[in-house]
Design a protein around this motif. Structure first.
Motif, PDB file in Angstrom:
ATOM      1  N   LEU A 135      -6.263   0.089  -8.751  1.00 25.61           N
ATOM      2  CA  LEU A 135      -5.484   0.695  -9.828  1.00 25.61           C
ATOM      3  C   LEU A 135      -5.665   2.212  -9.833  1.00 25.61           C
ATOM      4  O   LEU A 135      -4.712   2.958 -10.080  1.00 25.61           O
ATOM      5  N   VAL A 136      -6.877   2.690  -9.538  1.00 27.76           N
ATOM      6  CA  VAL A 136      -7.109   4.126  -9.420  1.00 27.76           C
ATOM      7  C   VAL A 136      -6.229   4.713  -8.326  1.00 27.76           C
ATOM      8  O   VAL A 136      -5.611   5.771  -8.495  1.00 27.76           O
ATOM      9  N   THR A 137      -6.165   4.032  -7.194  1.00 32.08           N
ATOM     10  CA  THR A 137      -5.326   4.503  -6.087  1.00 32.08           C
ATOM     11  C   THR A 137      -3.872   4.580  -6.505  1.00 32.08           C
ATOM     12  O   THR A 137      -3.154   5.531  -6.150  1.00 32.08           O
ATOM     13  N   GLU A 138      -3.401   3.595  -7.283  1.00 31.92           N
ATOM     14  CA  GLU A 138      -2.017   3.607  -7.752  1.00 31.92           C
ATOM     15  C   GLU A 138      -1.788   4.750  -8.736  1.00 31.92           C
ATOM     16  O   GLU A 138      -0.748   5.423  -8.691  1.00 31.92           O
ATOM     17  N   VAL A 139      -2.757   5.002  -9.616  1.00 28.75           N
ATOM     18  CA  VAL A 139      -2.643   6.119 -10.556  1.00 28.75           C
ATOM     19  C   VAL A 139      -2.540   7.434  -9.797  1.00 28.75           C
ATOM     20  O   VAL A 139      -1.695   8.295 -10.109  1.00 28.75           O
ATOM     21  N   ARG A 140      -3.375   7.615  -8.792  1.00 29.99           N
ATOM     22  CA  ARG A 140      -3.334   8.844  -8.004  1.00 29.99           C
ATOM     23  C   ARG A 140      -2.005   8.987  -7.268  1.00 29.99           C
ATOM     24  O   ARG A 140      -1.456  10.092  -7.152  1.00 29.99           O
ATOM     25  N   SER A 141      -1.481   7.886  -6.748  1.00 32.71           N
ATOM     26  CA  SER A 141      -0.202   7.931  -6.042  1.00 32.71           C
ATOM     27  C   SER A 141       0.921   8.366  -6.979  1.00 32.71           C
ATOM     28  O   SER A 141       1.762   9.214  -6.624  1.00 32.71           O
ATOM     29  N   ARG A 142       0.932   7.814  -8.195  1.00 28.90           N
ATOM     30  CA  ARG A 142       1.971   8.177  -9.161  1.00 28.90           C
ATOM     31  C   ARG A 142       1.806   9.629  -9.606  1.00 28.90           C
ATOM     32  O   ARG A 142       2.793  10.340  -9.815  1.00 28.90           O
ATOM     33  N   ALA A 143       0.565  10.067  -9.781  1.00 30.39           N
ATOM     34  CA  ALA A 143       0.320  11.451 -10.184  1.00 30.39           C
ATOM     35  C   ALA A 143       0.770  12.424  -9.094  1.00 30.39           C
ATOM     36  O   ALA A 143       1.342  13.479  -9.384  1.00 30.39           O
ATOM     37  N   ALA A 144       0.511  12.074  -7.834  1.00 34.15           N
ATOM     38  CA  ALA A 144       0.943  12.926  -6.727  1.00 34.15           C
ATOM     39  C   ALA A 144       2.467  13.009  -6.671  1.00 34.15           C
ATOM     40  O   ALA A 144       3.045  14.076  -6.398  1.00 34.15           O
TER      41      ALA A 144
END
Length: 298
Positions: A155-164
């Motif tokens: 989920l952290v990886t997905e949050v970072r992807s959306r933020a990028a």
């Protein structure tokens, strides 16, 4: 676009407060996107008074489900389940069927081929949400992991992807990430491939111990690391121990922030849009000095 992650080896060091203060300072100079990577307890949206604009489900792993109409109660599935997740229904003597405890099921699927009646199937579960929001300094993305789920790193990886992606859309200069405490999977997912880790610590024995674990993690991930000593005036010997330890490790100490009881109120005022130049306090001034030190390296 540069990415700076704020993290701490333990909880309670003031990491989220520092992230918010850095965001408010940086917003005067550049375009920002914020991400809270502590998906089990996201506090940056509270500190920044974020307004939610959208939510999207985050799919977790599959869980076994038994169709009571097809199950004939042979118990073969219970025998092969290594996690004791399958048991007879409470009304077994009437229904003659078994049931899966979703909290105990690990989704291995070993029970599926054992059922000769085809009563067991695997169903995906929603493990949490990815939330989009707006703040006074720019877009924010954060995650909310559902209780009992263990996919925090994903989920952290997905949050970072959306933020990028939000950073690309807004042509942002800087992505600030509020990482989770500790050095486990969520912390690794937050720190990996960032440009700088700001390790926030406090002048205590546990603060020193967990800071060193975080420094070791950053080195293994080849991410540059600097240290901020928060609540530095609460323990003179503890602060001196931190200073000596980071000096011995060759890690830059970019700032010290005193304990300031007014800081939380000032942060709330700034997040509400109060003019930064109208507010001052020892803690706020020290935080601004930390941002100047960080900005000089960008």
């Amino acid at each position: 676009m540069r990415q700076i992650v704020f993290a701490s080896g333990k909880g309670g060091t003031g990491k989220t407060t520092l992230t918010a203060l850095m965001a408010l300072s940086a917003a005067a100079e550049m375009r920002l996107v914020l991400a809270d990577c502590d998906v089990e307890a996201a506090n940056l949206p509270i500190a920044m008074r974020a307004e939610v604009t959208g939510r999207e489900g985050f799919a977790g792993g599959a869980r076994a489900v038994i169709d009571p109409d097809l199950c004939r109660g042979c118990g073969a599935c219970q025998v092969v389940c290594r996690f004791d997740a399958i048991a007879p229904r409470d009304d077994f003597y009437r229904s003659r069927s078994f049931v899966v405890d979703p909290w105990s099921c690990e989704g291995c699927g070993a029970c599926v081929p054992e059922c000769l009646d085809g009563a067991i199937s695997m169903h995906s579960q929603q493990a949490g949400e990815v939330v989009s929001a707006t703040t006074s300094v720019g877009p924010m993305v954060f995650g909310q992991l559902a209780p009992g789920e263990d996919l925090s790193g994903k989920l952290v990886t997905e949050v970072r992807s959306r933020a990028a992606a939000a950073a690309d859309e807004t042509a942002a200069d800087l992505l600030l990430l509020d990482g989770p405490p500790g050095v486990g999977c969520p912390a690794i997912a937050s720190i990996t491939n960032t440009d700088l880790l700001v390790a926030v610590t406090e002048p205590t024995l546990s603060g020193e111990h967990d800071l060193m674990r975080l420094v070791l993690l950053a080195r293994r991930l080849t991410v540059p690391v600097v240290v901020v000593l928060n609540k530095a005036d609460l323990s003179g010997p503890g602060a001196e121990r931190i200073r000596s330890r980071v000096a011995a490790e060759g890690v830059p100490l970019v700032g010290e922030i005193p304990f300031d009881p007014e800081l939380a109120g000032l942060l709330a005022a700034l997040a509400s849009g109060v003019e930064p130049g109208s507010l001052n306090s020892p803690g706020l001034d020290a935080a601004r000095a930390v941002w100047e030190a960080l900005a000089s390296g960008l």
